[in-house]
Write an enzyme that holds these catalytic residues in place. Structure first.
Site, PDB file in Angstrom:
ATOM      1  CB  CYS A 153       1.070   9.077  -1.377  1.00  0.00           C
ATOM      2  SG  CYS A 153       1.715  10.142  -0.077  1.00  0.00           S
ATOM      3  CG  HIS A 154      -1.831   7.755  -4.117  1.00  0.00           C
ATOM      4  ND1 HIS A 154      -1.462   9.038  -3.743  1.00  0.00           N
ATOM      5  CD2 HIS A 154      -2.992   7.503  -3.469  1.00  0.00           C
ATOM      6  CE1 HIS A 154      -2.376   9.527  -2.926  1.00  0.00           C
ATOM      7  NE2 HIS A 154      -3.317   8.622  -2.742  1.00  0.00           N
ATOM      8  N   GLY A 155       2.027   4.861  -4.816  1.00  0.00           N
ATOM      9  CA  GLY A 155       2.807   3.881  -5.543  1.00  0.00           C
ATOM     10  C   GLY A 155       3.284   4.290  -6.927  1.00  0.00           C
TER      11      GLY A 155
END
Lengths: 189, 427
Positions: A153-155
């Protein structure tokens, strides 16, 4: 308070003489208070009905058989509707997790604090950023820069102890309460 | 009515832009109300409060209920056993339905006794009858949701009423069911409607109150208020009276909820729906018994019209006739206090309604009195059904013609002030 009490009851003559003011105010406040407490008490069953019901609470622990998991493998089990990652770590992964300098960690925690038996890492499979499920359970998944898990999703990158190493997540992967029932079975919850 | 000025600057700011405070003041505080209202005038506000309780409990039940034939019954049992306070919320809802009808029926009989349906309150009354229709529909679809034996067979029987309609009846029933029997599509749409209709009722209640606040409440004397000396402000006089009545009502209502929660219900509805077995004795909830008695009383064809169709028409007509009541009753006098003949027929009519309920409760061929075999409930049902319609269509118009009402007092204040308060009589 005085304002409303006055104006609301002022209409008929002979009602609002000064002598009765304090008594009337007292009665009004007392009535409103009792009414508010009553309404609050009546609201509680409705609010509580939205809390987990008895059958949901009864499912709050899950037994998992570990015997079929080979070294280096991981499984995902469902506990309270959430994924729990169970990874049987290799010697290399354990050593990698234990060799880290705690000063390098955003959420410093030693590997020893996070496991009961070094071989078995049990964490909630939920990224502490915004609740996605990190990749890394299957051998073909990306595991991030630290060979643990990678959240698409956001690393966020997690290491072999499930600790956050890089990315926006604030905390390490949570460790659920669990106990070893015997050598090959754990009870989560 | 003078518009209030508000001392609090925030209230003044809001009220200038959106006059909610003036509106509430106008309709709930300063609202001039006849000063002689008796406790029979409590039942309107009780009905409103019961509607709110039903919507509130219903919203919370819907959070736990599953409208599917395989899960509906179990989800209700789960509410009863596992959901925190689920038993309380469901029993409040179940018994609340009975309370709602009880309160509304008292409210309606009050209107009949005191002539509250007469000019200029005809539309107020008609909207009230529409509310009753909407309540009946809501109660019926709601009763189906637990998917017990009575739920299922009530759904079957009531939807089959529409099969009496000539030519298109069968198609309509299939359309209502969404299939060829009462099944999952039926349960799904009934749940949808059961959530929708209470808000329709809520809207109708708003219209009902709107109409009420134009010509304001009738009163036990049935005469118009003549001026400020005949009225008192709604607050605090009727807020406190309504609050007291609410307290008494809640004791009664919660008495059932806590001590006899299944008093109004049928035990067999705790058996899951079985489309292959009809229970031996089908009865509706108590509030539908009189209509059910009227339906069953028609067991004869008239010319080419089948008994089934006439029964259905009679049942709907028993409520629809109320729409015409303001024009069937020609007497200009409202209150039965001044109508010596109507007063007696009112009580006979009340008794007949109770009897219709008793008839609806019993199998038609049971004897009414033990040992008198020839007089069965079906016979009592026919007599009372005939009387029910006779009351509206013949007796009421005739009384309007023939009755000599007693003289009406000049105003609400006069009967009081003439008795020992002469000094204030000029007010």
């Amino acid at each position: 308070m005085t304002d409303t009490a006055n104006s609301a009851t002022a209409a008929p003559e002979g009602e609002a003489d000064g002598e009765n003011e304090t008594r009337r105010d007292f009665l009004l406040i007392a009535t409103a208070t009792v009414g508010a407490i009553g309404a609050g008490l009546a609201a509680w069953p409705f609010i509580d009905s939205m809390n987990p019901a008895a059958d949901v609470r009864a499912l709050a622990s899950t037994d998992v058989d570990l015997s079929a998991i080979e070294e280096g493998q991981a499984i995902t089990v469902v506990w309270r509707g959430k994924p729990v990652f169970i990874r049987r770590r290799t010697i290399g992964e354990i050593e990698a997790a234990r060799a880290v300098d705690l000063g390098d960690l955003p959420d410093p925690q030693s590997d020893e604090e996070r496991v009961q038996k070094p071989e078995w890492l049990v964490t909630l499979g939920i990224c502490t950023h915004l609740g996605c499920i990190p990749l890394g359970q299957r051998s073909a998944d990306p595991r991030g820069d630290f060979d643990g898990w990678f959240c698409p999703c956001h690393g966020s990158h997690y290491d072999t102890s499930g600790r956050i190493r890089k990315g926006p997540a604030p905390r390490n992967l949570d460790i659920p309460t669990y106990t070893f029932v015997d050598d090959e079975t754990i009870r989560i919850g | 009515m003078t518009t209030r000025t508000w001392n609090n600057p925030i209230i003044r700011w809001i009220d200038y832009r959106l006059p909610v405070f003036s509106f509430m003041d106008h309709h709930l505080v300063d609202y001039p109300t006849p000063k002689n209202l008796s406790y029979w005038w409590n039942f309107g506000s009780l009905a409103g409060i019961t509607l709110v309780i039903m919507i509130a409990t219903g919203v919370f039940l819907a959070m736990h209920y599953t409208p599917h034939v395989d899960y509906a019954f179990d989800s209700v049992e789960r509410i009863m056993r596992d959901v925190n306070y689920g038993w309380l919320i469901r029993y409040l809802h179940m018994n609340g339905a009975s309370m709602f009808f009880l309160v509304v029926y008292i409210h309606m009989f009050r209107a009949l006794y005191y002539g509250s349906y007469k000019a200029p309150r005809e539309i107020l009354w008609i909207v009230g009858v529409l509310i009753l229709f909407a309540m009946m529909a809501t109660a019926f679809v709601g009763y189906v949701l637990p998917w017990g034996q009575m739920s299922f067979w009530a759904a079957t029987v009531i939807t089959n009423l529409f099969s009496a309609i000539p030519l298109v009846g069968e198609s309509i029933v299939t359309w209502l069911w969404g299939g060829f029997s009462v099944d999952n599509p039926t349960l799904n749409r009934f749940f949808s409607l059961h959530y929708l209709l209470p808000f329709v009722i809520f809207g109708l209640v708003f219209v009902h109150l709107w109409a009420l606040h134009v010509h304001r409440s009738n009163n036990p004397l049935g005469i118009d208020t003549k001026g400020p000396q005949d009225t008192i402000p709604f607050h605090p006089y009727y807020t406190i009276k309504d609050a007291f009545g609410l307290g008494a009502f809640m004791i009664f209502y919660l008495g059932f909820v806590f001590f006899a929660p299944d008093f109004f219900g049928e035990a067999i509805n705790y058996e899951p729906a079985n489309p292959l077995v009809t229970p031996p004795h089908i009865v509706p909830e108590w509030y539908f018994l009189p209509y059910y008695a009227i339906l069953r009383s028609i067991d004869f064809d008239i010319w080419f019209v089948s008994a089934k169709l006439i029964g259905v028409i009679a049942m709907f007509a028993s409520i629809a006739v109320l729409f015409f009541l303001p024009w069937l009753d020609r007497s200009p006098v409202r209150s039965a206090r001044f109508r010596p003949i109507y007063k007696q027929f009112f009580w006979i009519f009340f008794l007949v309604c109770i009897l219709l309920g008793v008839v609806g409760k019993h199998p038609p061929n049971d004897p009414v009195f033990g040992g008198v075999e020839w007089f069965q409930y079906i016979h009592l049902g026919k007599i009372t059904t005939a009387y029910y319609f006779l009351h509206f269509l013949v007796i009421i118009p005739l009384i309007g013609w023939l009755e000599r009402p007693r003289p009406l007092p000049e105003s609400i204040s006069t009967p009081v002030t003439r008795r020992g308060l002469a000094a204030e009589g000029t007010a």
